[in-house]
Design an enzyme around this catalytic site. Structure first.
Site, PDB file in Angstrom:
ATOM      1  N   CYS A 117      13.227  93.649  71.692  1.00  0.00           N
ATOM      2  CA  CYS A 117      14.512  93.058  71.673  1.00  0.00           C
ATOM      3  C   CYS A 117      14.629  91.864  72.345  1.00  0.00           C
ATOM      4  O   CYS A 117      14.010  91.594  73.480  1.00  0.00           O
ATOM      5  CB  CYS A 117      15.343  94.269  72.380  1.00  0.00           C
ATOM      6  SG  CYS A 117      17.050  93.852  72.283  1.00  0.00           S
ATOM      7  N   HIS A 159      -2.036  88.543  75.473  1.00  0.00           N
ATOM      8  CA  HIS A 159      -0.978  87.773  74.568  1.00  0.00           C
ATOM      9  C   HIS A 159      -0.193  88.886  73.819  1.00  0.00           C
ATOM     10  O   HIS A 159       0.338  88.046  73.079  1.00  0.00           O
ATOM     11  CB  HIS A 159      -1.732  86.769  73.862  1.00  0.00           C
ATOM     12  CG  HIS A 159      -2.353  85.676  74.673  1.00  0.00           C
ATOM     13  ND1 HIS A 159      -2.827  84.425  74.013  1.00  0.00           N
ATOM     14  CD2 HIS A 159      -2.238  85.345  76.121  1.00  0.00           C
ATOM     15  CE1 HIS A 159      -3.386  83.563  75.069  1.00  0.00           C
ATOM     16  NE2 HIS A 159      -2.939  84.145  76.124  1.00  0.00           N
TER      17      HIS A 159
HETATM   18  N1  APR Z   1     -17.437  83.397  65.678  1.00  0.00           N
HETATM   19  C1  APR Z   1     -17.504  82.765  66.731  1.00  0.00           C
HETATM   20  N2  APR Z   1     -16.668  81.852  67.088  1.00  0.00           N
HETATM   21  C2  APR Z   1     -15.968  81.550  65.911  1.00  0.00           C
HETATM   22  C3  APR Z   1     -15.788  82.061  64.691  1.00  0.00           C
HETATM   23  C4  APR Z   1     -16.958  83.097  64.440  1.00  0.00           C
HETATM   24  N3  APR Z   1     -16.850  83.774  63.374  1.00  0.00           N
HETATM   25  N4  APR Z   1     -15.159  81.511  63.923  1.00  0.00           N
HETATM   26  C5  APR Z   1     -14.438  80.592  64.768  1.00  0.00           C
HETATM   27  N5  APR Z   1     -14.803  80.650  66.105  1.00  0.00           N
HETATM   28  C6  APR Z   1     -14.340  79.818  66.971  1.00  0.00           C
HETATM   29  C7  APR Z   1     -13.951  78.266  66.720  1.00  0.00           C
HETATM   30  O1  APR Z   1     -15.097  77.676  66.949  1.00  0.00           O
HETATM   31  C8  APR Z   1     -12.976  78.181  68.065  1.00  0.00           C
HETATM   32  O2  APR Z   1     -13.630  77.624  69.167  1.00  0.00           O
HETATM   33  O3  APR Z   1     -13.252  80.479  67.571  1.00  0.00           O
HETATM   34  C9  APR Z   1     -12.458  79.638  68.179  1.00  0.00           C
HETATM   35  C10 APR Z   1     -11.127  79.925  68.158  1.00  0.00           C
HETATM   36  O4  APR Z   1     -10.312  78.991  68.853  1.00  0.00           O
HETATM   37  P1  APR Z   1      -8.626  78.862  68.581  1.00  0.00           P
HETATM   38  O5  APR Z   1      -8.338  78.681  67.283  1.00  0.00           O
HETATM   39  O6  APR Z   1      -8.025  78.005  69.612  1.00  0.00           O
HETATM   40  O7  APR Z   1      -8.240  80.346  69.238  1.00  0.00           O
HETATM   41  P2  APR Z   1      -7.976  80.834  70.752  1.00  0.00           P
HETATM   42  O8  APR Z   1      -9.105  80.361  71.741  1.00  0.00           O
HETATM   43  O9  APR Z   1      -8.126  82.371  70.611  1.00  0.00           O
HETATM   44  O10 APR Z   1      -6.760  80.198  71.076  1.00  0.00           O
HETATM   45  C11 APR Z   1      -5.971  80.930  72.225  1.00  0.00           C
HETATM   46  O11 APR Z   1      -3.888  79.834  71.589  1.00  0.00           O
HETATM   47  O12 APR Z   1      -2.500  79.649  69.934  1.00  0.00           O
HETATM   48  C12 APR Z   1      -2.638  80.135  70.969  1.00  0.00           C
HETATM   49  O13 APR Z   1      -1.803  82.252  71.850  1.00  0.00           O
HETATM   50  C13 APR Z   1      -2.617  81.690  70.815  1.00  0.00           C
HETATM   51  O14 APR Z   1      -4.160  83.339  71.788  1.00  0.00           O
HETATM   52  C14 APR Z   1      -4.145  82.079  71.279  1.00  0.00           C
HETATM   53  C15 APR Z   1      -4.619  81.046  72.319  1.00  0.00           C
HETATM   54 ZN    ZN Z   2      17.795  96.020  72.293  1.00  0.00          ZN
END
Ligand code: APR
Ligand code: ZN
Length: 289
Positions: free
Chosen positions: A150, A142
């Protein structure tokens, strides 16, 4: 079948794996102090973080979107990798991995843009004998928070820039986090500019509706993988959310590491619920601190 949470059994699977991938998300960096997107940490001021991560939001209000990413940059600059980043970085070195998963390959595919996995890897590389990189150790699919890109399609110049603040116009606005905070209206000319052509620059991250990076390489790794570790992701954003299922359909095994239940985890072979900074090092048989 109910997923197993038996570390010994996982260890056996690890020892036989030939091609290991990790699919990581915001939960990997949570213990470092970076808020996740979904759940409690998902609000910035009064905005849902996801509504700001789109090309339309940037077009409509580049000042607001830059303030959000400036806040995230300043946060990421203050924090350090945690035990899960370190364990994965150590495991990416074949000299260390060979103790627990001999003759295997390993790639961390991360959705995170904070760069903490790279910092952890640099630390590990600098304190171990050099070894060739047979395949990419980390793919930041990502993009990167510290890439400044730019916005002009004809230029598209990208510069890696960890300076704080990224420009004078944004200095101090990272402090405005309260949901009642007024959004300062920063003129486009005061926002980050391309150092080559002076057009408005944007954060070098992949927004919703944009194409993630390295997809060709990733697809090949996913097809080849016989073990997929899913770490700290809600598994709701594609294509990353589909990788574990592909590995499973190809006859491989899946191990989910999450603080909580997450999408599709009932189909995993292993489910380690709890903080990833504890469960990941334990499963990979590396130190927690
Ligand atoms: N250890 C393990 N898991 C954890 C912890 C921890 N300490 N703290 C939180 N989590 C888990 C949560 O339970 C949740 O399932 O991490 C997960 C985070 O999920 P999201 O916030 O949805 O993040 P992510 O899955 O990376 O999102 C994917 O969505 O917003 C877009 O581009 C952005 O890369 C991101 C993508
Ligand atoms: Zn430029």
């Amino acid at each position: 079948m109910v997923p197993s949470s038996d570390y010994r059994q996982f260890s056996k699977v690890l020892s036989k794996a030939k091609h290991i991938i990790v699919v990581a998300g915001a939960g990997l960096s949570a213990a470092s102090g970076i808020p996740t997107f979904r759940g409690a940490g998902g609000l910035w001021r009064k905005y849902n973080a996801m509504t700001l991560a789109t090309p339309q939001a940037f077009k409509r209000d580049p000042s607001l979107v830059w303030q959000f990413y400036h806040y995230r940059r300043e946060t990421a600059l203050k924090v350090k990798p945690n035990a899960a980043h370190r364990a994965l970085a150590e495991f990416s070195l074949s000299s260390i991995r060979s103790l627990h998963a001999p003759n295997s390959t390993f790639t961390l595919i991360t959705q995170n843009v904070d760069g903490l996995s790279i910092i952890a890897l640099d630390d590990v590389l600098s304190s171990n004998p050099p070894e060739p990189e047979e395949q990419p150790r980390i793919l930041e699919m990502h993009g990167r928070l510290f890439d400044v890109k730019c916005s002009s399609k004809t230029c598209g110049y990208v510069q890696f820039d960890r300076s704080s603040p990224i420009c004078e116009g944004l200095r101090g606005v990272e402090e405005l986090v309260d949901k009642n905070a007024m959004d300062p209206d920063i003129a486009k000319t005061e926002l980050p500019r391309c150092s080559k052509c002076n057009a408005l620059a944007r954060p070098g991250v992949v927004w919703f509706e944009e194409m993630p990076l390295y997809l060709n390489v990733i697809d090949k790794l996913v097809d080849k993988a016989d073990l997929c570790l899913v770490v700290g992701t809600s598994s709701t954003v594609y294509p990353a959310a589909g990788y574990a299922e592909t590995v499973s359909q190809n006859g491989g095994q899946v191990a989910v590491f999450n603080l909580d239940r997450s999408d599709g985890d009932e189909d995993a072979d292993f489910l380690f619920l709890g903080p990833g900074e504890e469960t990941v090092p334990k499963a990979l048989r590396l130190k927690t601190d």
